[in-house]
Design an enzyme around this catalytic site. Structure first.
Site, PDB file in Angstrom:
ATOM      1  N   HIS A 314       0.701  -1.004  -0.021  1.00  0.00           N
ATOM      2  CA  HIS A 314      -0.005   0.114   0.232  1.00  0.00           C
ATOM      3  C   HIS A 314       0.372   1.234   0.258  1.00  0.00           C
ATOM      4  O   HIS A 314       0.831   2.397   0.244  1.00  0.00           O
ATOM      5  CB  HIS A 314      -1.389   0.796   1.383  1.00  0.00           C
ATOM      6  N   ARG A 369       2.142   6.947  -6.660  1.00  0.00           N
ATOM      7  CA  ARG A 369       1.783   7.884  -6.596  1.00  0.00           C
ATOM      8  C   ARG A 369       2.910   8.423  -7.600  1.00  0.00           C
ATOM      9  O   ARG A 369       2.123   9.770  -8.261  1.00  0.00           O
ATOM     10  CB  ARG A 369       3.102   7.800  -5.401  1.00  0.00           C
TER      11      ARG A 369
END
Ligand code: FNR
Length: 418
Positions: A314, A369
């Site tokens: 995660h 990201r």
């Protein structure tokens, strides 16, 4: 070669090419709260650092004088041929990165034919995201990521909606039944969620709206109820141990019934392997278990009849000190022994990382990201360009390594050290 050609004719990139520059540019664009939420991870952020550092322990050993003029990046997954082994990881609250962020990122993925994973925590209803993708390319692949709610009716409703808007897989995220300890967010009072920014998937859901109505009629029209024991079970450590955080910002917030209901139903920490049968009965879509790191769990996933596992930390956002995702990958690949495809995310920052993850046995690799930052810096165009850059580096690295087909990568192309 298109990337180099654009450079040669002097077209300026929409997003910085190198990841550290991209992150810096995003930081300048984002509010403090948004940057903290996206960049932050659990505790001292050791796992986040380890996720990226792990790639440095594997080096590519190229082979020369192999004809690599005709390279092929495509892979097979769930009966579909995908143009590249790249996926877009589910990222909640993309509205924080940019207004309309979910649809913008989804359109960018659609333009490349890469599966976009719509988050349960998206800031736009999945139907809107799917419609944006359809407008770009009608058959653009999309998946739905499920946070398994404590309300089974809600789980069933979300899955039915995902099927109706053309999702081709259900990704069940298993590492977030309790929200991780994230100091950067805690320091800022968990504003994204207290503002209700990540609950569009819920507020657009008929089952969820019914639950909100029940809560409001039970509490009376004006009064709002405090965070309930069920919420404590899901957001336990935060709500209980950090009085300056979520609970306080909720009390001073806007209409709270929906946010409180969300906290009640967000997760089910009692979830077990047997519960997966509920999902299996309700959908014929492939089921991906995201957040599998232990080889024994990977074997259980095979036994449970799911269709893939996704090795992931995660993005280091859940357990500080957790094993790096890349370090967990080989044992998971060995445990499933070809019976399921193994997907991978966490720490991937460019095309060479993709080569390494594939060489260690991943079928496909999800980007997290980097695309959120590209979205912050230059919107849809930024994400499109970021994805193109990753594909370009992947293609170049593959060719230079002397490998013609991405699907042929294996660990003979690597030298690895502990
Ligand atoms: C996530 N991730 C995530 N995962 C998920 O299953 N559902 C979600 O809603 C979210 N939301 C989310 C928000 C933000 C801001 C980040 C950074 C991450 C985890 C995501 O899918 C993926 O596992 C990681 O992002 C991969 O790590 P990197 O590439 O970000 O290092």
């Amino acid at each position: 070669s298109a990337v180099y050609r654009a450079g040669v004719v002097g077209r300026r990139p929409a997003v910085p090419v190198a990841f550290p520059d991209l992150e810096r540019a995003a930081r300048r664009r984002l509010s403090r709260v948004a940057y903290a939420y996206i960049a932050g991870s659990a505790g001292l952020e050791r796992t986040d650092a380890a996720d990226t550092a792990a790639f440095g322990r594997h080096r590519i050993v190229p082979r020369v004088l192999r004809d690599v003029s005709d390279r092929d990046l495509s892979i097979e997954l769930f009966g579909r041929t995908l143009p590249t082994p790249l996926l877009l990881a589910p990222i909640g609250v993309l509205e924080l990165a940019r207004r309309g962020g979910d649809a913008a990122a989804a359109r960018a993925a659609a333009a490349h034919g890469m599966p976009f994973t719509i988050s349960t925590q998206a800031s736009a209803p999945m139907e809107d995201v799917a419609a944006a993708m359809d407008a770009t390319r009608p058959d653009a692949p999309r998946w739905f990521q499920l946070y398994w709610s404590s309300s089974r009716e809600l789980v069933a409703s979300l899955v039915a909606r995902a099927e109706a808007c053309g999702c081709e897989a259900i990704v069940v995220t298993l590492d977030t039944h309790v929200l991780g300890w994230r100091p950067r967010d805690l320091a800022l009072g968990y504003l994204p969620f207290s503002r209700g920014l990540g609950i569009a998937q819920y507020t657009s859901d008929p089952v969820f709206r019914g639950l909100v109505q029940e809560r409001m009629s039970a509490a009376g029209p004006r009064e709002h109820t405090p965070v309930t024991p069920a919420a404590v079970a899901s957001f336990a450590s935060i709500v209980r141990h950090h009085p300056g955080g979520l609970r306080e910002s909720l009390r001073s917030g806007e209409p709270l019934a929906a946010v409180e209901t969300f906290l009640d139903v967000f997760a089910d920490p009692s979830l077990g392997w047997d519960d997966l049968a509920f999902l299996r009965e309700r959908t014929r879509l492939p089921i991906v278990l995201k957040g599998v790191l232990h080889p024994d769990d990977a074997r259980r996933a095979v036994d449970a009849g799911v269709d893939a596992v996704q090795v992931s930390t995660h993005g280091g956002r859940q357990i500080d000190g957790e094993v790096a995702a890349l370090d967990a990958l080989p044992a998971v690949v060995a445990a499933v022994d070809g019976r399921l495809p193994v997907l991978f995310d966490s720490g991937v920052r460019g095309g060479a990382d993709v080569v390494i993850a594939l060489a260690l046995g991943a079928r496909a690799v999800a980007i997290g990201r980097p695309y959120a930052y590209a979205l912050a810096v230059a919107g849809e165009r930024g994400v499109r360009e970021l994805l193109r850059n990753v594909v370009a580096e992947l293609d170049i690295t593959l060719g230079l390594a002397g490998v013609r087909r991405a699907a042929d990568l294996d660990d003979t192309v690597l030298t690895s050290r502990r």
